[in-house]
Design a protein around this motif. Structure first.
Motif, mmCIF file in Angstrom:
data_model
loop_
_atom_site.group_PDB
_atom_site.id
_atom_site.type_symbol
_atom_site.label_atom_id
_atom_site.label_comp_id
_atom_site.label_asym_id
_atom_site.label_seq_id
_atom_site.Cartn_x
_atom_site.Cartn_y
_atom_site.Cartn_z
ATOM 1 N N ILE A 300 5.922 -16.902 0.756
ATOM 2 C CA ILE A 300 5.989 -15.960 0.298
ATOM 3 C C ILE A 300 4.599 -15.739 -0.796
ATOM 4 C CG2 ILE A 300 7.334 -15.691 -1.698
ATOM 5 C CD1 ILE A 300 9.901 -17.060 -0.721
ATOM 6 N N LEU A 301 4.451 -14.439 -0.734
ATOM 7 C CA LEU A 301 2.755 -14.468 -1.117
ATOM 8 C C LEU A 301 2.901 -13.404 -3.105
ATOM 9 C CD1 LEU A 301 0.180 -15.543 -0.785
ATOM 10 C CD2 LEU A 301 -0.718 -13.208 0.263
ATOM 11 N N PRO A 302 2.152 -14.206 -3.504
ATOM 12 C CA PRO A 302 2.209 -13.488 -4.997
ATOM 13 C C PRO A 302 1.441 -12.224 -4.989
ATOM 14 C CG PRO A 302 2.373 -15.829 -5.506
ATOM 15 C CD PRO A 302 2.584 -15.433 -4.028
ATOM 16 N N LEU A 303 1.800 -10.647 -5.397
ATOM 17 C CA LEU A 303 0.697 -9.577 -5.074
ATOM 18 C C LEU A 303 0.136 -9.717 -6.388
ATOM 19 C CD1 LEU A 303 3.145 -7.938 -3.038
ATOM 20 C CD2 LEU A 303 1.152 -9.672 -1.763
ATOM 21 N N PRO A 304 -0.878 -9.527 -6.693
ATOM 22 C CA PRO A 304 -1.588 -9.055 -8.233
ATOM 23 C C PRO A 304 -1.863 -7.755 -8.421
ATOM 24 C CG PRO A 304 -3.574 -9.962 -5.886
ATOM 25 C CD PRO A 304 -2.236 -9.877 -5.554
ATOM 26 N N GLN A 305 -1.982 -7.089 -9.176
ATOM 27 C CA GLN A 305 -2.094 -5.830 -9.247
ATOM 28 C C GLN A 305 -3.419 -4.910 -8.169
ATOM 29 O OE1 GLN A 305 0.232 -4.594 -11.364
ATOM 30 N NE2 GLN A 305 -0.372 -2.471 -10.519
ATOM 31 N N ALA A 306 -3.925 -5.034 -8.340
ATOM 32 C CA ALA A 306 -4.279 -5.111 -7.160
ATOM 33 C C ALA A 306 -4.468 -4.396 -6.075
ATOM 34 C CB ALA A 306 -5.969 -5.484 -6.906
ATOM 35 N N VAL A 307 -3.114 -5.166 -5.751
ATOM 36 C CA VAL A 307 -2.711 -5.057 -3.799
ATOM 37 C C VAL A 307 -2.014 -4.291 -4.290
ATOM 38 C CG1 VAL A 307 -1.564 -6.205 -2.180
ATOM 39 C CG2 VAL A 307 -3.712 -7.210 -3.334
ATOM 40 N N LEU A 308 -1.065 -4.702 -5.527
ATOM 41 C CA LEU A 308 0.155 -3.274 -5.751
ATOM 42 C C LEU A 308 -0.276 -1.815 -5.923
ATOM 43 C CD1 LEU A 308 2.299 -5.232 -8.321
ATOM 44 C CD2 LEU A 308 3.269 -4.649 -5.824
ATOM 45 N N ASP A 309 -1.745 -1.521 -5.843
ATOM 46 C CA ASP A 309 -2.435 -0.676 -6.378
ATOM 47 C C ASP A 309 -2.860 0.026 -5.351
ATOM 48 O OD1 ASP A 309 -1.953 -0.846 -9.155
ATOM 49 O OD2 ASP A 309 -4.106 -1.448 -8.997
ATOM 50 N N ILE A 310 -3.236 -0.711 -4.113
ATOM 51 C CA ILE A 310 -3.594 -0.124 -2.952
ATOM 52 C C ILE A 310 -2.972 1.027 -2.021
ATOM 53 C CG2 ILE A 310 -4.470 -0.691 -0.916
ATOM 54 C CD1 ILE A 310 -6.518 -2.876 -2.041
ATOM 55 N N LEU A 311 -1.272 -0.738 -2.049
ATOM 56 C CA LEU A 311 -0.004 0.102 -1.732
ATOM 57 C C LEU A 311 0.897 1.823 -1.969
ATOM 58 C CD1 LEU A 311 1.514 -3.784 -1.614
ATOM 59 C CD2 LEU A 311 0.851 -2.421 0.953
ATOM 60 N N ASN A 312 0.685 1.266 -3.235
ATOM 61 C CA ASN A 312 0.876 2.499 -3.880
ATOM 62 C C ASN A 312 0.692 3.816 -3.593
ATOM 63 O OD1 ASN A 312 3.048 1.581 -5.866
ATOM 64 N ND2 ASN A 312 1.971 0.970 -7.110
ATOM 65 N N GLU A 313 -0.679 3.420 -3.153
ATOM 66 C CA GLU A 313 -1.442 5.064 -2.596
ATOM 67 C C GLU A 313 -1.119 4.904 -1.969
ATOM 68 O OE1 GLU A 313 -6.294 5.073 -3.270
ATOM 69 O OE2 GLU A 313 -6.101 4.018 -5.049
ATOM 70 N N ILE A 314 -0.690 4.463 -0.671
ATOM 71 C CA ILE A 314 -0.673 4.986 0.735
ATOM 72 C C ILE A 314 0.805 4.620 0.946
ATOM 73 C CG2 ILE A 314 0.038 2.195 1.348
ATOM 74 C CD1 ILE A 314 -0.611 3.386 4.175
ATOM 75 N N LYS A 315 1.797 4.328 -0.075
ATOM 76 C CA LYS A 315 3.307 4.125 -0.107
ATOM 77 C C LYS A 315 3.582 5.794 0.093
ATOM 78 C CE LYS A 315 7.459 2.632 -2.389
ATOM 79 N NZ LYS A 315 8.146 1.620 -3.254
ATOM 80 N N PRO A 316 3.865 6.635 -0.375
ATOM 81 C CA PRO A 316 4.236 8.203 -0.319
ATOM 82 C C PRO A 316 4.061 9.126 1.194
ATOM 83 C CG PRO A 316 2.341 8.417 -2.437
ATOM 84 C CD PRO A 316 2.722 6.848 -1.717
ATOM 85 N N LEU A 317 2.688 8.109 2.096
ATOM 86 C CA LEU A 317 1.775 8.043 3.204
ATOM 87 C C LEU A 317 3.089 8.292 4.835
ATOM 88 C CD1 LEU A 317 -1.254 8.088 2.439
ATOM 89 C CD2 LEU A 317 -0.260 10.335 2.691
ATOM 90 N N THR A 318 3.902 6.779 4.238
ATOM 91 C CA THR A 318 4.910 5.828 5.254
ATOM 92 C C THR A 318 5.506 5.326 4.738
ATOM 93 O OG1 THR A 318 2.713 4.282 5.151
ATOM 94 C CG2 THR A 318 1.769 5.012 6.377
ATOM 95 N N GLN A 319 5.821 5.649 3.819
ATOM 96 C CA GLN A 319 7.067 4.781 3.640
ATOM 97 C C GLN A 319 8.290 5.380 3.768
ATOM 98 O OE1 GLN A 319 7.889 5.971 -0.444
ATOM 99 N NE2 GLN A 319 8.188 8.540 -0.334
ATOM 100 N N ASN A 320 8.393 6.262 4.732
ATOM 101 C CA ASN A 320 9.206 6.938 6.002
ATOM 102 C C ASN A 320 9.303 5.672 7.136
ATOM 103 O OD1 ASN A 320 10.897 8.330 4.226
ATOM 104 N ND2 ASN A 320 9.223 10.166 4.586
ATOM 105 N N SER A 321 8.343 5.151 7.088
ATOM 106 C CA SER A 321 8.270 4.454 8.741
ATOM 107 C C SER A 321 8.345 3.101 8.242
ATOM 108 C CB SER A 321 6.481 4.371 8.931
ATOM 109 O OG SER A 321 6.498 3.800 10.183
ATOM 110 N N LYS A 322 8.974 2.361 9.113
ATOM 111 C CA LYS A 322 9.030 0.913 8.846
ATOM 112 C C LYS A 322 8.348 0.264 8.536
ATOM 113 C CE LYS A 322 10.207 -3.186 11.649
ATOM 114 N NZ LYS A 322 10.864 -3.645 13.168
ATOM 115 N N TYR A 323 6.370 0.569 9.390
ATOM 116 C CA TYR A 323 5.892 -0.182 9.083
ATOM 117 C C TYR A 323 4.926 0.198 7.896
ATOM 118 C CZ TYR A 323 6.746 -2.617 13.241
ATOM 119 O OH TYR A 323 7.475 -2.884 14.968
#
Length: 423
Positions: A300-323
């Motif tokens: 279990i690792l807490p995610l700072p906002q900087a990480v969440l921002d990066i994940l939200n950028e890539i989410k539209p591109l790969t969210q339909n994939s498992k990975y």
């Protein structure tokens, strides 16, 4: 000799016998008889008595088994019975022994073992384990097409596992060590121990031959390996700038950007799944079986906002994939070498590796503990390490550390952000 009270059969009589409304018997004497069935087939039977118990068994069909051959088999059975051998049980035992010999072949036992453990380890670990058996162990104990590699698909037969002795197994492992792959040799020996324990449990072998190998001295010690890492602020800043401008692969670009913030092992970054990210609670939760030390429990690792921002950028591109970091075409994760190659080819060779960010975080977190004020246990928990007392470590990790880990991860994200403002 046939029983005088029973006229012996002849081929002419047998050939003339035809099917009737019910099955009927044509006796030949001394226990041999021919069963003529309603469907027209003719089956040889031998009747006998052993230990006062009458029994009957079949020995083939006519004309595949001739009259002369049936009499020879009958006489052989009579000798076995005279010596107290039950021919039915003997045949069953031989058949069972044949089945056990086939199922106990080394490569088949290994396949069964890999199938057993596949749900308790990561897919990549399973594939590496399978490949090590194929490349380094099975060639010494298997028959396969000589012009091809020794793979499970190409193996025709292999030695029964119960016949393999520890000196010949150790010799195969020492050949791995001799080519310089000392760490691989140690891994194979450890995996063979697990394999033999599995085989012992399932009756394929009678003892664990690995117990006869002195694992402390049989192989050379594994040399300590250090992944290149850096705590130089200028190099870290250079890497962060590089990660944002990487153009060869937009998926790899986001993975590179996350490396310093999450400092996960390369495999955990590469195989990061969307299901492991809890955006609402701002947590990364990776199941224990995907971690290097599964006994430390889920990570279990807490995610700072900087990480969440990066994940939200890539989410539209790969969210339909498992990975998270998957190819758009086949939905598979990026390869093992993608991130390492990007670093090597862009001026970071011998300076930093994907795995090296773990040492970077650890060193700087300890060096700045007087600033963030968090303890050794919190730093180690962020690396999925536990206290030496595993029971206490597991309890304390889940009970006390997540809130403190959140503070440490926020400090780390701010540290990296401040690096970018310095000249």
């Amino acid at each position: 000799m046939a029983n005088r009270r029973v006229p012996p059969l002849t081929d002419t009589l047998i050939k003339r016998s035809t099917a009737k409304e019910k099955n009927y018997i044509l006796p030949d004497g001394n226990g041999l008889q021919l069963l003529v069935k309603t469907i027209g087939s003719k089956v040889w039977e031998v009747r006998y008595t052993l230990n006062g118990k009458p029994s009957k068994t079949t020995i083939g069909t006519y004309p595949e088994v001739t009259l002369a051959e049936a009499r020879k088999k009958r006489d052989l059975y009579r000798k076995k019975i005279y010596n107290g051998i039950n021919p039915i049980k003997e045949r069953q035992d031989l058949k069972q022994q044949e089945i056990e010999t086939i199922q106990g072949q080394f490569h088949i036992v290994i396949k069964n073992y890999l199938s057993k453990i596949q749900h308790s380890i990561s897919k990549s670990t399973l594939e590496h384990t399978k490949r090590r058996f194929e490349r380094d162990i099975l060639p010494y104990f298997s028959t396969y097409e000589s012009e091809k590699q020794c793979t499970f698909e190409n193996i025709t037969t292999s030695r029964p596992m119960k016949e393999i002795k520890h000196p010949e197994l150790l010799k195969a492992i020492l050949n791995v060590e001799e080519r310089g792959a000392i760490e691989t040799a140690h891994r194979i020996l450890a995996e063979c121990n697990n394999l033999w324990l599995y085989a012992l449990q399932h009756g394929y072998v009678e003892n664990n031959i690995i117990a006869n190998i002195d694992r402390r001295h049989a192989l050379k010690k594994v040399p300590k390996k250090h992944f290149p890492s850096t705590t130089d602020p200028k190099e870290l800043k250079r890497f962060i700038e590089f990660s944002k401008s990487f153009t060869r692969s937009y998926i790899a670009r986001y993975a590179l950007q996350l490396l310093p913030y999450l400092f996960l092992r390369a495999g955990n970054i590469r195989l990061l799944e969307w299901s492991e990210i809890d955006f609402e609670r701002k947590l990364l939760i990776i199941k224990a079986n995907k971690m290097k030390v599964s006994t430390n429990g889920d990570f279990i690792l807490p995610l700072p906002q900087a990480v969440l921002d990066i994940l939200n950028e890539i989410k539209p591109l790969t969210q339909n994939s498992k990975y998270v970091f998957s190819n758009s075409q086949d939905k598979k994760p990026i390869s093992d070498n993608t991130l390492s190659k990007a670093l090597r080819e862009n001026g970071f060779k011998n300076i930093i590796t994907p795995h090296g960010f773990r040492a970077t975080f650890s060193s700087l977190a300890y060096e700045n503990s007087h600033i963030h004020g968090l303890t050794h246990n919190v730093i180690e928990a962020c690396l999925h390490h536990t206290e030496s007392n595993k029971v206490a470590g597991s309890y304390n990790y889940h009970a006390n550390y997540v809130q403190q880990m959140t503070l440490l991860m926020e400090w780390w994200a701010n540290y990296l952000t401040e690096l970018m403002t310095k000249k």
